[in-house]
Every structure is written in structure tokens, then in C-alpha cells.
Write an enzyme that holds these catalytic residues in place. Structure first.
Site, PDB file in Angstrom:
ATOM      1  N   LYS A 184     -19.560   3.466   5.306  1.00 23.36           N
ATOM      2  CA  LYS A 184     -19.263   3.965   6.659  1.00 23.36           C
ATOM      3  C   LYS A 184     -19.789   5.385   6.808  1.00 23.36           C
ATOM      4  CE  LYS A 184     -17.407   3.727  10.754  1.00 23.36           C
ATOM      5  NZ  LYS A 184     -16.149   4.305  11.196  1.00 23.36           N
ATOM      6  N   SER A 254     -19.366   9.795  18.524  1.00 24.57           N
ATOM      7  CA  SER A 254     -18.289  10.720  18.900  1.00 24.57           C
ATOM      8  C   SER A 254     -18.771  12.165  18.805  1.00 24.57           C
ATOM      9  CB  SER A 254     -17.043  10.478  18.050  1.00 24.57           C
ATOM     10  OG  SER A 254     -17.327  10.700  16.701  1.00 24.57           O
TER      11      SER A 254
HETATM   12  N1  LIG Z   1     -13.552   6.907  18.598  1.00 29.49           N
HETATM   13  C1  LIG Z   1     -14.006   5.968  17.783  1.00 29.49           C
HETATM   14  O1  LIG Z   1     -14.443   4.894  18.215  1.00 29.49           O
HETATM   15  C2  LIG Z   1     -13.943   6.166  16.293  1.00 29.49           C
HETATM   16  C3  LIG Z   1     -14.378   5.108  15.477  1.00 29.49           C
HETATM   17  C4  LIG Z   1     -14.241   5.235  14.090  1.00 29.49           C
HETATM   18  C5  LIG Z   1     -13.692   6.390  13.555  1.00 29.49           C
HETATM   19  N2  LIG Z   1     -13.297   7.405  14.366  1.00 29.49           N
HETATM   20  C6  LIG Z   1     -12.679   8.576  13.739  1.00 29.49           C
HETATM   21  O2  LIG Z   1     -11.293   8.574  14.067  1.00 29.49           O
HETATM   22  C7  LIG Z   1     -10.788   9.925  14.084  1.00 29.49           C
HETATM   23  C8  LIG Z   1     -10.127  10.179  15.437  1.00 29.49           C
HETATM   24  O3  LIG Z   1     -11.164  10.159  16.400  1.00 29.49           O
HETATM   25  P1  LIG Z   1     -10.910   9.965  17.968  1.00 29.49           P
HETATM   26  O4  LIG Z   1     -12.201   9.474  18.513  1.00 29.49           O
HETATM   27  O5  LIG Z   1      -9.669   9.211  18.225  1.00 29.49           O
HETATM   28  O6  LIG Z   1     -10.704  11.484  18.403  1.00 29.49           O
HETATM   29  P2  LIG Z   1     -10.108  12.010  19.803  1.00 29.49           P
HETATM   30  O7  LIG Z   1     -10.369  11.012  20.876  1.00 29.49           O
HETATM   31  O8  LIG Z   1     -10.614  13.404  19.936  1.00 29.49           O
HETATM   32  O9  LIG Z   1      -8.558  12.028  19.565  1.00 29.49           O
HETATM   33  C9  LIG Z   1      -7.912  12.954  18.737  1.00 29.49           C
HETATM   34  C10 LIG Z   1      -6.544  13.158  19.332  1.00 29.49           C
HETATM   35  O10 LIG Z   1      -5.785  13.953  18.425  1.00 29.49           O
HETATM   36  C11 LIG Z   1      -5.003  14.808  19.214  1.00 29.49           C
HETATM   37  N3  LIG Z   1      -4.522  15.918  18.408  1.00 29.49           N
HETATM   38  C12 LIG Z   1      -5.244  16.840  17.744  1.00 29.49           C
HETATM   39  N4  LIG Z   1      -4.447  17.681  17.083  1.00 29.49           N
HETATM   40  C13 LIG Z   1      -3.198  17.289  17.347  1.00 29.49           C
HETATM   41  C14 LIG Z   1      -1.924  17.765  16.972  1.00 29.49           C
HETATM   42  N5  LIG Z   1      -1.791  18.820  16.167  1.00 29.49           N
HETATM   43  N6  LIG Z   1      -0.828  17.125  17.434  1.00 29.49           N
HETATM   44  C15 LIG Z   1      -0.935  16.048  18.237  1.00 29.49           C
HETATM   45  N7  LIG Z   1      -2.115  15.549  18.639  1.00 29.49           N
HETATM   46  C16 LIG Z   1      -3.229  16.166  18.202  1.00 29.49           C
HETATM   47  C17 LIG Z   1      -5.893  15.216  20.359  1.00 29.49           C
HETATM   48  O11 LIG Z   1      -5.096  15.713  21.382  1.00 29.49           O
HETATM   49  P3  LIG Z   1      -5.642  16.321  22.764  1.00 29.49           P
HETATM   50  O12 LIG Z   1      -5.839  15.106  23.634  1.00 29.49           O
HETATM   51  O13 LIG Z   1      -4.522  17.196  23.197  1.00 29.49           O
HETATM   52  O14 LIG Z   1      -6.927  17.038  22.438  1.00 29.49           O
HETATM   53  C18 LIG Z   1      -6.556  13.876  20.675  1.00 29.49           C
HETATM   54  O15 LIG Z   1      -5.782  13.146  21.591  1.00 29.49           O
HETATM   55  C19 LIG Z   1     -12.000  10.811  13.820  1.00 29.49           C
HETATM   56  O16 LIG Z   1     -12.076  11.137  12.456  1.00 29.49           O
HETATM   57  C20 LIG Z   1     -13.185   9.932  14.226  1.00 29.49           C
HETATM   58  O17 LIG Z   1     -14.382  10.284  13.569  1.00 29.49           O
HETATM   59  C21 LIG Z   1     -13.410   7.311  15.732  1.00 29.49           C
END
Ligand SMILES: NC(=O)c1ccc[n+]([C@@H]2O[C@H](COP(=O)([O-])OP(=O)(O)OC[C@H]3O[C@@H](n4cnc5c(N)ncnc54)[C@H](OP(=O)(O)O)[C@@H]3O)[C@@H](O)[C@H]2O)c1
Length: 308
Positions: A184, A254
Site C-alpha cells: 500500500k 488525498s
Molecule cells: N480518504 C481516503 O479514501 C483514504 C483511503 C485510504 C487511507 N486513507 C488514510 O486514512 C487517514 C485518514 O484520512 P482521511 O482522508 O479520513 O482524512 P480527513 O478527511 O482529513 O479526516 C481527518 C479527520 O480527523 C479529524 N481530526 C484531526 N485531529 C483531530 C483531533 N485531535 N480530534 C478529533 N478529530 C480530529 C479532522 O477534523 P476536522 O474536520 O476538524 O479537520 C478530520 O475530520 C489518512 O492517513 C489517510 O492517508 C484515506
């Protein structure tokens, strides 16, 4: 040991693209108590899934001090660079009996998270589904792989997989989990930096010259993975490229979307981790190092509030 029949408390930290989907799926299944740990108030969530849209009620907390009891499971769904900001949540939610599943890209999940979790068991998780946050209370699940989530085939991994019984998320346990994590990582090691640096969607990867560059970046990364003791096949780089070409060139990554939005990029857990491991083993990685320098420059500009 956790029994699949028990009604468990599952706290989801971060309801973004990935956390919104897991929280929505678990809440809709109704087998466990789901607590959302968020930065902005939220009381319900709409989840769009292949079977149709569902709206679920959520118990959400914005203040860790309001959480009344530890959780059986904590699912960490922030970006990797936001991990430390979750420390106050872990403080309230974790005991030595808690299991913390880290749904983040990159490597080094345990090293990154275990120092914050008060002796809880930390479990790395690979996410294959595509999550998209359409608005703060609206997420979409897309399923492009033959599984949505992978975990190690051990007791904690199997218990984690059972949490998702009755949900649309397909969790696979694997005895070759460490190699899957690197496979990955290989995908992310080319798709994220190149779309981000070119500000183009994944179609840019199909250019012959970019493909050739990707191969050389991947060859370096495979050599690093092997130096780390990971059993990567000779064609691991080609397989990463082939996987990317299964998806529409219209997709972004992302990191690409984070750059467009002027947000911090997940650099250190991806390219940064490859270069750090290369340094530990004396493996030359000039291309990954160049990517890292450029991505760090973008991150510093974003931190200083400079527009992309
Ligand atoms: N998106 C995908 O399809 C995908 C696929 C595979 C892997 N990933 C991986 O999965 C992980 C998450 O990615 P994501 O795409 O879900 O990111 P994201 O959409 O940016 O979501 C992260 C969330 O975490 C919240 N957050 C950050 N700090 C926090 C805290 N201290 N307390 C509470 N909430 C907090 C943010 O809040 P706010 O809304 O307030 O900013 C946001 O809602 C990453 O490592 C990414 O690389 C993502």
C-alpha cells in the site's frame, strides 16, 4: 478476549473521509455503542454506500473531558500528522484493556501511536476503501478493491474484523500483513507525490515519461522495504503501478486535494518514512529524497499560510 456477541464501546477519533465511513457503518449496524470524537459538533451523519444512503444518529463529543468511560476500541482516523493532537482523547478513552486501531496510511503505526495510548494494544490497519467527506455530516463510501480493510491475522486483528460483521465493510485478515502495508505504501509513494507536485489527477501517471519515473521511485522504495526485512516480490513496483491503472485517471489523491486546499500534507509517514528507513540501512534513494524535499517545501508554505 473480546467476544463478537458483546455490546462494545467503540470510539472513532476524527470523522473525516475514513472515520465518517467507519463510524457511519458501525452505527448503522447497531451492534455496538459508537462514540464520535470530533472537533466540531455533530449529531447525525449521512453515509452514502453502494446499497444506498443511510442517516444515523451519533453520540459525538467535542471535549475529551466530557467522555465518561474508557472504550473497548478506539479507531484513530485522523491524518498521520494529526496523531499527537489526539492525545487528550486517548487519555480519556484508553486503559491497558483498550485496543487502538490506527486507520492511517504509511508505516510505523505502532511507533507513532503507542506512546500516547496508556498501555493499550495498538493495531495497524490498512484502508483500501475510498472515503470522501462531502460535508461535515455527509460521507461517501466507494469500494474499488476486493477488500475494504486489512489487519494482521492475530487475535486483535480477528477481533477487529468481527466489529464489522453486519456492515458493508469487508475486513480481511492476513498472515502477510507487513508486506501488505508496504504494498500500500508503494502505491501511495508514487500516486500522492506526483499528483501533488504536478497538481494533476491520476491521469498524469499514465504518461510514459511519468511511468518511467514512477518505476525508478518504486525500485528505490522496494529496495528499502527489503532492507527492512519485508518480503516484497520482484514485481512489487509493477503491481503497484498496475493497481493504480485500474482506477480512473479522473481520481485525485488525498495529498493532491490537501495541497489544493492549502492543508498540511501527509509527507513524513509516506515518502518521509521511506527515506528515513533508507538512511537506517544505507540504501540510496535520490528520487524519493528529491520528492521529500519538494513536498516539505510545500508543507512549510502551507503552514505559513501561503496559497498553493
Ligand atoms: N480518504 C481516503 O479514501 C483514504 C483511503 C485510504 C487511507 N486513507 C488514510 O486514512 C487517514 C485518514 O484520512 P482521511 O482522508 O479520513 O482524512 P480527513 O478527511 O482529513 O479526516 C481527518 C479527520 O480527523 C479529524 N481530526 C484531526 N485531529 C483531530 C483531533 N485531535 N480530534 C478529533 N478529530 C480530529 C479532522 O477534523 P476536522 O474536520 O476538524 O479537520 C478530520 O475530520 C489518512 O492517513 C489517510 O492517508 C484515506
Amino acid at each position: 478476549m473480546t467476544s463478537p456477541q458483546q455490546h462494545l464501546t467503540i470510539a472513532v477519533i476524527g470523522l473525516g473521509s475514513i472515520g465518517g465511513v467507519v463510524a457511519g457503518c458501525l452505527a448503522a449496524a447497531g451492534r455496538h455503542e459508537v462514540i464520535a470524537c470530533v472537533r466540531r459538533p455533530l449529531d447525525r451523519l449521512t453515509l452514502e454506500q453502494p446499497q444506498g444512503a443511510v442517516e444515523v444518529k451519533l453520540a459525538a463529543f467535542t471535549d475529551p473531558a466530557r467522555v465518561e468511560k474508557p472504550a473497548d476500541w478506539v479507531l484513530l482516523c485522523t491524518k498521520t500528522h494529526e496523531t499527537e493532537s489526539a492525545a487528550p482523547w486517548f487519555e480519556r478513552l484508553c486503559t491497558s484493556q483498550t485496543r487502538v486501531a490506527v486507520l492511517q496510511n504509511g508505516i510505523g503505526h505502532v511507533e507513532r501511536v503507542a506512546p500516547l495510548t496508556r498501555g493499550a494494544t495498538v493495531l495497524p490497519v490498512i484502508v483500501y476503501y475510498n472515503g470522501e467527506r462531502l460535508s461535515p455530516d455527509h460521507v461517501r463510501l466507494r469500494q474499488g478493491f476486493d477488500r475494504d480493510i486489512a489487519v494482521a491475522d492475530d487475535e486483535a486483528g480477528r477481533d477487529f474484523a468481527r466489529l464489522f460483521d453486519g456492515t458493508p465493510l469487508r475486513v480481511r485478515t492476513s498472515s502477510e500483513f507487513a508486506a501488505l502495508v508496504w504494498q500500500k505504501l508503494l502505491i501511495n509513494a508514487v500516486a500522492n507525490p506526483i499528483t501533488t507536485l504536478t497538481l494533476q489527477r491520476q491521469a498524469v501517471l499514465r504518461r510514459p515519461d511519468v511511468q518511467e519515473l514512477c518505476r525508478r521511485i518504486l525500485n528505490e522504495a522496494v529496495a528499502v522495504g527489503r532492507a527492512e526485512g519485508i518480503a516484497l516480490a520482484d514485481d512489487a513496483g509493477e503491481r503497484a503501478l498496475a493497481t493504480l491503472f485500474c482506477f480512473s485517471g479522473e481520481l485525485g489523491t488525498s495529498m493532491y486535494f490537501d495541497r489544493l486546499a492549502g492543508r498540511q500534507l501527509e509527507v513524513e509517514a509516506l515518502t518521509g518514512a521511506i527515506v528515513a528507513a533508507a538512511d537506517r540501512h544505507g540504501v540510496p534513494t535520490p528520487l524519493n529524497r528529491a520528492l521529500l524535499t519538494l513536498l516539505r517545501a510545500i508543507n512549510d508554505a502551507a503552514a505559513a499560510g501561503k496559497p498553493p
